[in-house]
Design an enzyme around this catalytic site. Structure first.
Site, PDB file in Angstrom:
ATOM      1  N   GLU A 238      -4.715  -5.765  -6.017  1.00 16.96           N
ATOM      2  CA  GLU A 238      -5.220  -7.148  -5.898  1.00 16.96           C
ATOM      3  C   GLU A 238      -5.507  -7.742  -7.273  1.00 16.96           C
ATOM      4  O   GLU A 238      -6.547  -8.350  -7.513  1.00 16.96           O
ATOM      5  CB  GLU A 238      -6.511  -7.185  -5.048  1.00 16.96           C
ATOM      6  CG  GLU A 238      -6.388  -6.558  -3.681  1.00 16.96           C
ATOM      7  CD  GLU A 238      -5.683  -7.436  -2.683  1.00 16.96           C
ATOM      8  OE1 GLU A 238      -5.092  -8.453  -3.072  1.00 16.96           O
ATOM      9  OE2 GLU A 238      -5.695  -7.073  -1.484  1.00 16.96           O
TER      10      GLU A 238
ATOM     11  N   THR B 259       0.822  -1.201   0.000  1.00 17.67           N
ATOM     12  CA  THR B 259       0.000   0.000   0.000  1.00 17.67           C
ATOM     13  C   THR B 259       0.861   1.259   0.000  1.00 17.67           C
ATOM     14  O   THR B 259       0.569   2.235  -0.687  1.00 17.67           O
ATOM     15  CB  THR B 259      -0.933   0.004   1.217  1.00 17.67           C
ATOM     16  OG1 THR B 259      -1.568  -1.268   1.302  1.00 17.67           O
ATOM     17  CG2 THR B 259      -1.997   1.073   1.065  1.00 17.67           C
TER      18      THR B 259
END
Length: 866
Positions: free
Chosen positions: A230, A37
């Site tokens: 993802e 992230t």
DNA sequence: GACAATAAAGTTTTT
DNA sequence: CTTTATTGTC
């Protein structure tokens, strides 16, 4: 502005490589806990610092939660808030889910796509309802075709972008032929209800890319930098969608970890990430393999486990973290013992200073949470169960939202029939059926039929009056919502959706130049198309033509065929009412407002905004409308009267109203449609938060993306993890292994793993077989405790004590009728009867406390007494 | 139209 | 053994 240097200071070399990559395809293989992230966030900031306009950046996530967090973090790094009104035209980076992106596109171009602006979005329970209806209409017995099965098959098809026609063509056996019929009918019903389901959002968008001229090029130029998080979880539709968008500028950055793919059963296609380099031979590949989360021990366990997967790219996770403690593997007697063990251990950690909120318990299926919960509850350990959609799945909440959907879209018969008799107003199933039948005979929608129900022969006057009254009520609400009664729209131009004007977003003169260019290009394009010709008569652009590969497996690397065979698509026209699109499409002059010139609905731009028909916002906001609905529908009174004693339903409704007020505050220009769009695509709404000082219980699936200092994973048994449904499928088994891997890698410091020797599943108390995964863990890093008795070598998964089977069997010899015995769970008892069967000696034992039980001597850990 | 009895089914579930 | 949905009865 942003200092690129400070952005990169604290990154490692590979992280920096990923963050500073600007143009061209990029694949980031981000191992568990590798700071993914952070890299994504920095990269976005870096792009902006390089003069790339913020609004040309599109980041796609899988959950709203992830999108929200990313927005927040990007905003933090950039030093200004990333807002989001759920529209396409906004001057900041777009960070949203695939579904949200599609919805924005479909709404922005609703005219050209041939959709009204007010279509409903059906969630899976709505879908099931509609599938049931389709089954009924086709007179198909649900004995062999359960709605769930059909639902799955249709969803699968949609994920692969297979239209009903294509499905029918490819259907060989009876099952698929039948599903094809249902699929066709189901789509017809959706259309009739003016609704799209979740999968349609994706599918229709991809179709629109092909069918609506200029749409894709506009979007391609709008979103020049695309990032997908993802990526290992993308399905085929999402894959095509994303790559179509990226095709022109090729600035596609995907982030993922094949080892964390746990949604193949939902259509995710692991090949998407495995073959990215084939799709983009010039792709830069960055591997983030340093783990910042877990101890060496935990990482070693996870690594050795996942190495057992054969369909896998090798990856070597490493860490500079401490060795840490051994993982504790405990073989428990049964699920109660298991729960006690975990609870006691967590309590010990807590006593040693670990906050409850730092601990989590994962399990394969929700049903395992129950016993765990009881144990925690009994011992006053604070816990929360993470069940995301709980709130929005409540009946009373769905009812209120159904009212709102009906107000926005009277054709939505799923919502209509949901609330038409809630609270009961004397309009039962029988009457409703009569009215519906009349409507079908007279080409009226159900809503229109209700309006004249009093005059329909055969309808009781009570039902008729109720129906008319109901329609009046809805009409009144529609007025309140600013929707002209009787009309579908009033053509009021939509309010500007851009946020704070002034403040340059991603500013700098470069941006201004860029955006000006883009705006010009846009308006040129649109004028080219705004000459009154039907957009659909235009031939599709060159790159949208051409042949398919077999089986609908179209890969990006074969770019010419990205959209498959034209004829294939022709078989699936968008909508018959394409004629709506006869109106010339006049896109906004600034569909994508540059930072310094936020869209403002001036006289001029009002004309140039696509003639969308989004109803204005309700007077006083959504909250006001909702309150009015709850009150005047009689729901409030009804809940007060018949609801739970604690008025929990009413409280839930009040909570919904509070949330609506929040929406009004955050989006003062937001319309009812905006609100519905948001709640339709938001299931969890930070509702569960972070466990806040409590132990968190959740499924392994829900755990993905999270981390906890202490993690317990329970139920390591054959048939649970791996789940029984994956028994004969190697791919599914590998997915189960990945699921376990995901669970393990959530842990920072401590890992507990448990297995029960006996477990009651569906009321049947049965001996279990240890999960084969246990044997795959490196013994050196485990501390194995066996509380289950050393009666079965298999039960230890190959570890532990030294007692042999013979030792134990010897003890069994002395049992006979009348013998007093002690059982670890059931306590004292007397053997009533003994029988020898093939599988062992069974004893019927009368226990003092636990009653009469039949046990197999070989397995029951009985102790002679006296 | 509301309630009770009965039957059937029971992984995971980002949207 | 549960929960949920549908059926049947009053």
């Amino acid at each position: 502005m942003i200092d690129p240097k400070s952005l990169l200071d604290d990154l490692t070399e590979p992280q920096r490589a990923a963050a500073t990559h600007v143009d061209g395809p990029l694949l980031i293989i981000a191992g568990a806990g590798s700071g993914k992230t952070r890299v994504i966030t920095r990269r976005v900031a870096y792009l902006v610092s390089q003069g790339i306009p913020a609004w040309s950046i599109l980041a796609i996530t899988f959950t709203n939660k992830a999108a929200g967090e990313m927005k927040e973090r990007i905003g933090h790094v950039l030093g200004r808030q990333v807002r989001d009104f759920g529209r396409l035209d906004q001057p900041w980076p777009t960070v949203c889910t695939f579904h949200s992106l599609c919805l924005r596109i479909l709404r922005h171009y609703s005219q050209q796509v041939g959709l009204g602006a007010t279509f409903s979005i059906y969630d899976s329970s709505d879908q099931t309802k509609l599938i049931k209806e389709a089954l009924k209409a086709l007179d198909i017995s649900s004995d062999n075709f359960s709605p769930a099965t059909v639902h799955n098959a249709i969803g699968d098809a949609k994920n692969k972008l297979i239209t009903p026609e294509q499905f029918a063509e490819g259907a060989r056996d009876f099952f698929h032929k039948t599903v094809a019929r249902v699929y066709t009918k189901y789509q017809a019903l959706l259309k009739q209800n003016n609704a799209l389901d979740f999968d349609d959002l994706l599918m229709r968008t991809v179709q629109a890319f092909r069918d609506v001229p200029n749409l894709l090029p506009e979007l391609q130029d709008r979103y020049q930098y695309i990032l997908i998080d993802e990526y290992q979880d993308t399905n085929h539709a999402q894959y095509l969608l994303a790559h179509a968008l990226a095709m022109k500028h090729r600035n596609m950055c995907v982030v993922g970890d094949p080892d964390q793919s746990i949604y193949a059963w939902r259509g995710a296609d692991l090949r998407n990430i495995l073959e990215f380099e084939r799709d983009y031979p010039d792709a830069e590949v960055v591997r983030l393999e340093q783990n910042y989360r877990s101890t060496k021990t935990i990482l070693a366990i996870a690594s050795q486990l996942i190495a057992n997967n054969t369909h896998r790219k090798k990856k070597d996770l490493w860490t500079e973290n401490a060795d840490g403690d051994k993982a504790e593997v405990t073989f428990c007697q049964d699920e109660h013992d298991e729960a006690e063990v975990v609870m006691r251990r967590l309590t010990e950690f807590h006593a040693a200073g670990v906050p409850w909120g730092d601990m989590a318990i994962f399990y394969r299926m929700n049903s395992l949470s129950r016993v765990m919960e009881e144990s925690l509850f009994r011992n006053k350990v604070p816990y929360v169960i993470a069940r995301g959609t709980e709130f929005y799945n409540r009946k009373e909440i769905k009812d209120v939202l159904a009212y709102l959907r009906l107000i926005a879209n009277p054709n939505d018969e799923v919502s209509l029939s949901r609330v038409v008799n809630v609270p009961t107003r004397g309009l039962g199933d029988a009457s409703l059926k009569q009215i519906a039948a009349w409507g079908i005979g007279n080409q009226r929608t159900l809503f229109e039929s209700l309006a004249v129900a009093a005059k329909i022969p055969g309808v009781s006057s009570r039902a008729g009056n109720a129906a008319v009254k109901f329609v009046e009520l809805v009409k009144k609400w529609r007025e309140l919502a600013g929707i002209r009664v009787g009309g579908t729209s009033d053509g009021t131009p939509l309010a500007p959706s851009s946020g704070t004007p002034g403040e340059g977003w991603g500013g700098g003169s470069v941006d201004a130049a860029n955006s000006a260019e883009i705006s010009n290009a846009d308006s040129e394009d649109s004028q080219g198309n705004a000459d009154g010709s039907n957009p659909h008569s235009n031939p599709p652009p060159e790159y949208l033509k051409r042949g398919p590969e077999a089986g609908g497996e179209i890969r990006v690397s074969d770019q010419a065929s990205l959209f498959g065979d034209e004829s294939e698509w022709d078989a699936a026209p968008l909508d018959e009412e394409e004629s709506i699109a006869d109106e010339p499409f006049a896109p906004s002059d600034e569909p994508f407002a540059p930072p310094d010139e936020p869209t403002v609905a001036t006289e001029d731009s009002a004309l140039s905004i696509p003639p969308s028909v989004i109803p204005p916002m309700p007077i006083g906001g959504v909250r006001n409308l909702m309150e009015e609905v709850v009150r005047s529908s009689g729901m409030e009174a009804h809940l007060r009267k018949t609801g739970d004693a604690d008025l929990s339903e009413l409280k839930n409704v009040e909570e919904l109203i509070t949330a609506a007020a929040e929406f009004d505050k955050e989006q003062p220009e937001g319309t009812l449609i905006d609100y519905l769009a948001q709640v339709s695509l938001v299931a969890d709404v930070d509702h569960m938060g972070d466990g806040g000082g409590s132990v968190t219980l959740m499924t392994l699936h829900a755990a993905k993306g999270l981390e906890f200092p202490v993690v317990a994973i329970i139920g390591l048994e054959e048939g649970i993890l791996p789940h029984s449904r994956s028994r004969d499928d190697i791919d599914q088994k590998e997915e189960e292994r990945r699921l376990f891997f995901v669970g393990i890698t959530r842990a920072r410091q401590r890992l507990l793993i448990t297995k029960a020797q006996v477990r009651t599943v569906r009321g049947l108390r049965e001996r279990t077989i240890p999960s084969p995964f246990l044997r795959e863990l490196p013994e050196d890093y485990l501390k194995v405790t066996d509380r289950a008795g050393l009666d079965d070598i298999d039960a230890r998964g190959g570890y532990g004590g030294s007692a042999s089977r013979d030792d134990h069997n010897a003890g069994k010899l002395g049992f006979k009728r009348g013998q007093m015995v002690r059982h670890p769970t059931f306590g004292l008892g007397r053997i009533d009867e003994m029988t020898d069967t093939g599988s062992g000696t069974r004893a019927v034992i009368q226990f003092n406390a636990a009653g009469r039980k039949t046990l197999i001597l070989e397995y029951a850990r009985l102790e002679k007494v006296g």
